[in-house]
Design a protein around this motif. Structure first.
Motif, mmCIF file in Angstrom:
data_model
loop_
_atom_site.group_PDB
_atom_site.id
_atom_site.type_symbol
_atom_site.label_atom_id
_atom_site.label_comp_id
_atom_site.label_asym_id
_atom_site.label_seq_id
_atom_site.Cartn_x
_atom_site.Cartn_y
_atom_site.Cartn_z
ATOM 1 N N SER A 199 -9.802 35.447 -16.101
ATOM 2 C CA SER A 199 -10.775 36.496 -15.772
ATOM 3 C C SER A 199 -10.188 37.559 -14.858
ATOM 4 N N ALA A 225 -11.117 25.266 -14.202
ATOM 5 C CA ALA A 225 -11.649 26.372 -13.409
ATOM 6 C C ALA A 225 -10.545 27.343 -13.013
ATOM 7 N N ALA A 250 -10.377 31.261 -13.954
ATOM 8 C CA ALA A 250 -10.255 32.282 -12.915
ATOM 9 C C ALA A 250 -9.063 33.197 -13.182
ATOM 10 N N LEU A 287 -17.151 33.718 -10.516
ATOM 11 C CA LEU A 287 -15.984 32.918 -10.136
ATOM 12 C C LEU A 287 -16.206 32.259 -8.779
#
Length: 869
Positions: free
Chosen positions: A528, A521, A525, A470
């Motif tokens: 995750s 993104a 993130a 990340l």
């Protein structure tokens, strides 16, 4: 009043200390990741400010004007630098007194630096490469850790020495570039050199160097001088790569070498992957007064391509070339191919990251005018707009896929093929980007040739990106943002830009692409980081126990019978030929021993366990694993840390003859005189003696002020004891000692678990029991007797050893008040066993320490169990 105030302040300080320090420890990884992103943002802002007068077209013109002779010279010095880099590993192996073929070492070192220089973060670092490669070449984890430590220390000391020496000679030239007076530059250099010289003098003969609690053993003068020459050659060659690309006469080479060393050092200290942005900022800030910034930026772009990307491509070509030729019949080539097969996934994963960065950056930079004019004649505007936007999103997806490639997932391979094909077509549609398409075609070729390496049938979308990945994703997004601001610094921002669709409207296309990448993104993130809460795991069911016991009976590891305790969960391989028994403590899933079953079933099962633990928000830990599986754990990105040594007695050679067995012969004779009688009770007859065994066990626990343990040790459980034979000692018809015997159907190995005796048992009873049991097992055809592990035994006390080993050795030597480490080792040594290392396997950082604490609490039944023995 004053006293009360002081007490209040002390209490406030204590509360603050109790508040923020645990918070920092718990969130260290997140704070580090945020810090890395802040650093890249600060340096991005700095470089944007330093290039305020530079136009994007000026940079592209500078790139186009670079002479081919300069590029050829840069490639030559890159080769020289990487040749020098291989001798870091050669020197490290020589220092730890291990020998490997130079070809294997050179391939490993070159790949390690190609990956580390280009990606430069945990999963894709030089250390990860070395663990995977050297574990396959037979080095132990401690040796690999020493190699990594030696290489890191040698480079750091060499960098400081070369930088300071160059500053002494060219301070006048560097001073105007840094804003410091030559006197202060020389003073700083002299202080640093004096400190380094003092350390080297103290350690000139390999003596230890202590600084507070930190103790180091530096190489002797011969090794130090040799490594200094290696570092000087490496830094001189790598600095020259950039120097020959800069405008001629902008700065002298000695002065540039000093600046280059500072830039490299700051890039390393920043912990930003590959020092991206940090290195460039330092070079532009120091050389901006001596040369045009546009030419410096052009040189930096070429430097990154030649020194970072080109070696990666060459490494992939070399390894894939070996794969294509398949000349494993040659003795030298076979080991190279074996090592190359383990490194190819990491190399392709690194290339995938490079291509991801390329796709994202190309989406925020303008298309050359001639290419755009060509496209305007053949392609409609919606196709160009769509291709531009989709290519940027494919770059984002490629970051996710890169992690899957590093993990050798078959789904990642297929996804990479699809993404590369789609990105290749889109790169031609959006900008006729032939160079970009060629890189993607090269990536496709590498994937196709290495298909056999990506065979793990795990779900790609079940893989949550870890913090290092990340962070890399965040660095790419920040980099794209800075490039966008730089390229379109003269464009006046307005809301209308978002809705402007024209062939010549490059800035709106870049804005939309960056917005798409940023939103994507952020979603990745959040997905995750929002992992499932830790879930409690259930002990094995009766059906699972029966399946596991059937596997245990068919293999050689007697300790696997601990699964019969029923206190552990079980995870089976997909073909039901192997299993892992494990428990949970805090956020650790702790597997006991290696997988139980045939070794060819281990790799997929190890990966399955690691991924399942991570999916539950936990760390995967393997406790008391053997050297046999270390290469598999290294492939999974885990590192091994020595726990102690296992004692194995060869029963085929066991007999009480010769001088070294004199003490045990005396113990046996004494036991016979005192009327000790040995026998082995079969499982069907054990229930009849359980009351006597329970009385002995209770007396033993009370006498030793101990309590039952678990997980890696059996407890007194009637069902567990009745599942295997029990060795007993009788004195005057009464049982005074017993040990349950763990056996398997292969008769390769036997061991014992519970060993308990009455307080009034004759002295030496356990020696007598063990000797009689070994002779009994030998007569039954068993080949080895497992005496169990001696914790912290065999850990190196040498100062070149890893800190983990030195700490373990210190506790072994001085921790008798907590545990009888030396006594246990001495008892097992009576039987002259062969000692075999046992390891704790976990990821790096603080994870091994936390994992060991969790395993200790799991065995002891919590903190109270550990404290009360």
């Amino acid at each position: 009043m004053t006293s009360s105030s002081n007490e209040l302040e002390a209490n406030d300080d204590q509360q603050a200390d109790d508040g923020w320090r645990p918070f920092l420890r718990r969130n260290q990884r997140y704070i580090s990741a945020i810090g890395t992103l802040l650093i890249i943002a600060l340096f991005g802002a700095a470089i944007f400010h330093l290039t305020a007068e530079v136009q994007y077209d000026d940079v592209t013109s500078a790139l186009a004007d670079t002479r081919w002779t300069s590029i050829a010279a840069a490639i030559l010095f890159t080769a020289l630098s990487f040749f020098a880099l291989t001798f870091y590993d050669v020197g490290a192996l020589d220092y730890i007194k291990r020998k490997l073929p130079y070809a294997d070492v050179a391939l490993t070192a070159a790949c390690a630096y190609a990956v580390g220089n280009t990606a430069g973060f945990g999963p894709l670092s030089g250390g990860a490469i070395r663990y995977r490669s050297y574990s396959r070449l037979g080095l132990e984890p401690e040796d690999i850790a020493r190699i990594i430590a030696f290489v890191t220390l040698a480079f750091g000391l060499g960098l400081a020495t070369v930088g300071c020496l160059s500053l002494l000679t060219v301070a006048e030239y560097v001073a105007p570039l840094t804003g410091l007076e030559p006197f202060w530059l020389r003073a700083i250099a002299i202080v640093v050199l004096a400190g380094l010289l003092m350390v080297l003098v103290v350690a000139r003969n390999g003596h230890e160097f202590s600084l507070g609690r930190l103790t180091l053993r530096l190489p002797d003068s011969k090794v130090s001088s040799r490594q200094f020459l290696v570092t000087a050659l490496d830094l001189g060659a790598s600095a020259t790569v950039l120097y020959v690309l800069l405008p001629a006469g902008a700065i002298g080479w000695p002065a540039f070498l000093a600046i280059y060393c500072v830039a490299v050092g700051l890039g390393v200290l920043s912990h930003v992957p590959a020092g991206l942005g940090v290195f460039e900022t330092v070079i532009v800030a120091t050389l901006g007064r001596a040369a045009d910034v546009d030419t410096i930026l052009g040189a930096l772009v070429l430097y990154r391509l030649i020194y970072h990307v080109l070696p990666l491509l060459i490494a992939i070509i070399v390894i894939i070339g070996m794969e294509v030729r398949q000349f494993a019949g040659h003795p030298a080539a076979s080991s190279l191919r074996r090592v190359g097969g383990r490194l190819t996934p990491l190399l392709l994963a690194t290339l995938a990251l490079v291509l991801a960065l390329m796709l994202v950056l190309s989406s925020v930079t303008p298309t050359p005018h001639e290419n755009l004019a060509f496209l305007q004649n053949y392609v409609s505007l919606p196709i160009i707009e769509g291709a531009h936007f989709l290519a940027s999103l494919l770059g984002l997806v490629l970051v996710i896929v890169a992690r899957g490639l590093a993990l050798r997932l078959d789904g990642a391979w297929w996804a990479s093929i699809v993404i590369a094909l789609a990105a290749l077509m889109l790169s031609l549609l959006k900008a006729v980007a032939v160079g970009e398409a060629a890189m993607l075609a090269f990536f496709l070729g590498g994937l196709l040739v290495s298909r056999r390496l990506f065979v793990r049938p795990a779900s790609l979308f079940g893989q949550a990106l870890t913090l290092p990945w990340l962070t890399a994703l965040g660095v790419i997004c920040f980099g794209a943002f800075v490039v966008l601001l730089f390229v379109y610094r003269d464009v006046e921002y307005s809301h209308e830009l978002w809705w402007q669709f024209e062939f010549s409207a490059e800035a709106p296309r870049g804005l939309r692409a960056l917005l798409g990448v940023t939103i994507g993104a952020s979603a990745v993130a959040i997905w995750s980081l929002m992992r499932p809460a830790t879930t409690a795991i259930e002990p094995a069911s009766e059906d699972e126990m029966e399946r596991a016991i059937a596997i245990v009976d068919s293999q050689d590891m007697s300790d696997a019978n601990l699964v019969r305790m029923g206190d552990k969960s079980i995870m089976f391989s997909s073909d039901d030929r192997a299993f892992i028994m494990y428990g949970q403590r805090a956020r650790s899933w702790i597997a006991l021993f290696d997988p139980v079953g045939p070794p060819d079933a281990w790799p997929d099962l190890i990966w399955q366990f690691i991924e399942t633990a991570r999916a539950n928000g936990c760390r995967a830990v393997f406790y008391q694993v053997s050297p046999l599986g270390l290469a598999y754990y290294a492939d999974a990105g885990l590192r091994a840390f020595r726990l102690g040594e296992l004692a194995l007695v060869d029963l085929t050679r066991f007999e009480l003859k010769g001088g070294k067995w004199a003490n045990l012969r005396q113990q046996v004779s004494r036991g016979q005189r005192e009327g000790l009688e040995f026998s082995v009770v079969e499982p069907s007859d054990v229930p009849g003696i359980l009351p006597e065994l329970a009385a002995i066990s209770d007396a033993w626990l009370a006498h030793h002020s101990a309590r039952e343990k678990g997980f890696s040790l059996g407890a007194f459980d009637p069902e567990y004891l009745a599942s295997q034979p029990v060795a007993i000692l009788k004195c005057q018809g009464r049982i005074v000692a017993f040990a349950n015997v763990l056996v398997t159907g292969t008769r390769e190995e036997a061991s014992v678990d519970l060993m308990r005796f009455s307080p009034d048992a004759p002295k030496g009873s356990m020696d007598f029991l063990f000797v009689q049991l070994m002779e009994h097992l030998k007569a039954q055809g068993y080949r080895h007797f497992n005496l169990g592990m001696a914790p912290l035994s065999g850990m190196s006390s040498r100062q070149i050893a890893p800190a983990w080993d030195r700490a373990g050795n210190a506790f072994f030597e001085h921790g008798e008040r907590f545990y009888n480490f030396k006594g246990l080792r001495a008892f097992k040594s009576k039987f002259h066993p062969r000692w075999q290392a046992r390891y704790l396997v976990a990821s790096g950082g603080l994870n091994p320490i936390l994992a060991l604490m969790d395993a200790t609490f799991l065995i002891g039944g919590g903190l109270k169990g550990v404290i009360t023995k």
